[in-house]
Write an enzyme that holds these catalytic residues in place. Sequence first.
Site, mmCIF file in Angstrom:
data_model
loop_
_atom_site.group_PDB
_atom_site.id
_atom_site.type_symbol
_atom_site.label_atom_id
_atom_site.label_comp_id
_atom_site.label_asym_id
_atom_site.label_seq_id
_atom_site.Cartn_x
_atom_site.Cartn_y
_atom_site.Cartn_z
ATOM 1 N N ARG A 175 37.072 28.108 32.829
ATOM 2 C CA ARG A 175 36.099 28.928 33.546
ATOM 3 C C ARG A 175 34.695 28.391 33.313
ATOM 4 N NH1 ARG A 175 39.630 32.970 31.421
ATOM 5 N NH2 ARG A 175 38.319 33.139 29.586
ATOM 6 N N ARG A 179 27.324 32.663 31.126
ATOM 7 C CA ARG A 179 27.140 33.928 31.837
ATOM 8 C C ARG A 179 25.643 34.182 31.992
ATOM 9 N NH1 ARG A 179 31.315 37.589 28.231
ATOM 10 N NH2 ARG A 179 33.243 36.520 28.865
ATOM 11 N N ARG A 251 48.476 20.513 17.353
ATOM 12 C CA ARG A 251 47.448 20.693 16.340
ATOM 13 C C ARG A 251 47.883 21.857 15.461
ATOM 14 N NH1 ARG A 251 43.907 16.914 15.282
ATOM 15 N NH2 ARG A 251 42.095 18.299 15.052
ATOM 16 N N ARG A 281 35.558 27.445 12.077
ATOM 17 C CA ARG A 281 35.074 28.821 12.080
ATOM 18 C C ARG A 281 35.431 29.510 10.774
ATOM 19 N NH1 ARG A 281 38.998 32.055 16.429
ATOM 20 N NH2 ARG A 281 40.980 31.724 15.351
ATOM 21 N N GLU A 302 38.605 28.040 8.596
ATOM 22 C CA GLU A 302 39.701 27.549 9.421
ATOM 23 C C GLU A 302 39.393 26.127 9.890
ATOM 24 O OE1 GLU A 302 41.374 28.935 13.716
ATOM 25 O OE2 GLU A 302 41.181 30.506 12.189
ATOM 26 N N TYR A 350 50.578 26.696 25.637
ATOM 27 C CA TYR A 350 49.769 27.672 24.922
ATOM 28 C C TYR A 350 49.800 28.978 25.702
ATOM 29 C CZ TYR A 350 46.084 30.132 22.581
ATOM 30 O OH TYR A 350 45.394 31.096 21.873
ATOM 31 N N ASP A 352 48.864 33.211 25.610
ATOM 32 C CA ASP A 352 48.317 34.406 24.988
ATOM 33 C C ASP A 352 49.433 35.434 24.812
ATOM 34 O OD1 ASP A 352 45.672 33.587 24.689
ATOM 35 O OD2 ASP A 352 45.135 34.175 26.733
#
Length: 384
Positions: A175, A179, A251, A281, A302, A350, A352
């Site tokens: 996307r 924004r 990964r 992160r 991480e 992958y 969700d």
Amino acid sequence: MAVEKRVLMVGAGLSGAVMARKLAEAGHLVTVCDERSHIAGNCYTERDADTGVMVHVYGPHIFHTDDEGVWDYVNRFANFLPFVNRVKTTSGGRVFLLPVNLHTINQFFNKTLRPDEAKEFITSIADQTIGEPKTFEDQALKFVGRDLYEAFFKGYTMKQWGVEPTQLPASILKRLPVRFNYDDNYFFHRFQGMPENGYTEMVEKILDHDNIELKLNTRYSRAESASYAHVFYSGPLDGYFDFELGRLGYRTLDFERFYYDGDYQGCAVMNYGDLDVPYTRITEHKHFSPWEKHEKSICYRESARSCEEGDIPYYPIRMADEKALLARYVERAGQEPGVTFVGRLGTYRYLDMDVTIREALDTADAYLNASANAQKLGAFFVSP
């Protein structure tokens, strides 16, 4: 019970649990096995003994979806409470909001732009010479320009994927990565939340049915398939074939746990985009349950790296070499009678959580319809 009603689910994660429940409610006898010592796969949660914080053991899992049917389904088995993922990032010694929004733009460039002005400004700094973006870097430069790309996308992406952004496909940035308002909700979906008592309890309730037998610490062997009318396999596709053709690329993640007396970073997720910071992160897990109060905190640094033998595979790489090998495994899978490959690992995609659940429900329906018509379900309900 007739043998045609005995089904084996390999994996006690979301795919296996949801399909097992659907088939059990339809009268099938379902055995669910998992080589781990616990259910719920990578969305497994547990209370930390020292802090009392609900920990996402394999990294944060935030439920978000536009699929009302899936939202209704998970709320059958858990009480979901509101949670909005508001990610921060540290870049160049400063903290910014993600996704890149109007606040990020104004803060980064020290401006006070309105939405229309910001659009014009970003257009002026974006690389308009790029036609159809072919790489991740092209995609970012075309839409946000070099300064924002290097501050928020380049370093993080290199650490996450282990390659230059010029080697990654543009599709990874699906996307427009900016924004032009002050919305810092990381996700677009209308249903978002967290199960009040964690995902493990939710999956435990999904599996709580008289027609479901659960076997943990149990490794699946292909020789077992003959004892069942059908096998649904949610483990690694290449692992099913004992990696005979080679290993598909993934990964994996390393987690460095540390404790803090108080509030360490004031948010659930803090990204680090600079290359001189080795981790991607830090997650502070008490902030994933904002309805709870905890004096102490548990955090995880991480880091991502190439998945090796014995590691937990997280993100399929799906570059050209992997896709060629995947095609060979898909062909092999098509020759396996009575086995359907499902889920993130079984289809090397992958996914969700909401997509995983939707595909599990639809695959179970397809199996029930096929069985009712004396037909067989193929190797894949959703092709890799």
